[in-house]
Design an enzyme around this catalytic site. Sequence first.
Site, PDB file in Angstrom:
ATOM      1  CE  LYS A  48      51.914  67.365  28.696  1.00 35.64           C
ATOM      2  NZ  LYS A  48      51.964  68.307  27.571  1.00 35.64           N
TER       3      LYS A  48
ATOM      4  NE  ARG B 233      48.031  72.504  30.307  1.00 34.69           N
ATOM      5  CZ  ARG B 233      47.834  71.265  29.876  1.00 34.69           C
ATOM      6  NH1 ARG B 233      47.560  70.309  30.723  1.00 34.69           N
ATOM      7  NH2 ARG B 233      47.898  70.986  28.598  1.00 34.69           N
TER       8      ARG B 233
ATOM      9  NE  ARG C 190      47.551  64.428  20.228  1.00 40.61           N
ATOM     10  CZ  ARG C 190      48.071  65.018  21.305  1.00 40.61           C
ATOM     11  NH1 ARG C 190      48.834  64.348  22.130  1.00 40.61           N
ATOM     12  NH2 ARG C 190      47.808  66.283  21.549  1.00 40.61           N
TER      13      ARG C 190
ATOM     14  NE  ARG D  19      43.881  66.179  22.569  1.00 44.25           N
ATOM     15  CZ  ARG D  19      44.806  66.442  23.500  1.00 44.25           C
ATOM     16  NH1 ARG D  19      45.514  65.461  24.000  1.00 44.25           N
ATOM     17  NH2 ARG D  19      45.013  67.666  23.907  1.00 44.25           N
TER      18      ARG D  19
ATOM     19  NE  ARG E 192      46.425  71.889  22.927  1.00 45.31           N
ATOM     20  CZ  ARG E 192      46.651  70.786  22.197  1.00 45.31           C
ATOM     21  NH1 ARG E 192      46.316  70.756  20.917  1.00 45.31           N
ATOM     22  NH2 ARG E 192      47.187  69.737  22.742  1.00 45.31           N
TER      23      ARG E 192
END
Length: 210
Positions: free
Chosen positions: A14, A88, A127, A160, A171
């Site tokens: 996203k 969400r 990431r 992160r 998640r």
Amino acid sequence: MKNIIFIAPPAAGKGTQSDLLKENLGYVHISTGDLLRELDKESPLGKEVNALIEAGKFVSDEIVLELLKEKLLTLTKDDHFILDGYPRNLNQAKSLDGLLKEINKSLDCVIELEVPYDTCLKRAIGREICPNCHKAYNTFFKKPKTEGICDSCGTALEHRSDDTEETFKTRFDTYVENTKPLIDYYQEQNKLVKVDGVNDTYEKIVGVVK
Ligand code: AMP
């Protein structure tokens, strides 16, 4: 240009797609995850929020709505927005409807990015983000020229704290549990478009939003 929402599993891309749309088409990118991470981590609110993020749990609807409202109020009449990470759940979708009415903006299109679980997992655990210029890398798919260093500005890259395998699973499960009603909600309004989040994703999204 359409005002859009991205709905997708964690680390589906996203943010990457939003950055491209912002750079090439001038969209205003609003990420509730970014707004929450920007809170002062030493403040009581920042501490509470950070603990939830690190555990892979949702921050309360009230806190996120307050931050989002502040940001939406800065939009000008001609701005087009991308909402990344909001809503969400169904309650947030209904709050958003009210907020958009208040500021006289429409929601034109909801893009669901379809990405398999294993790809999302790799996108999360690999990431790396530049804390200075916010450029994103990935140790599996998009390595920087020098390990751990941003190609653009030379800053040390960061990982992160919620991009661990364990937190990712929480998640992802939370996403699955809360998202289905959202998909139905927007499908009923004829706003939902499904886009392959693995191949030629950006080109497909541009075809939808322009
Ligand atoms: P993201 O950057 O979208 O992956 O979001 C990172 C984390 O911020 C999430 O795992 C949640 O803990 C929190 N968060 C972001 N957006 C929301 C939201 N709309 N509602 C509740 N929590 C959120």
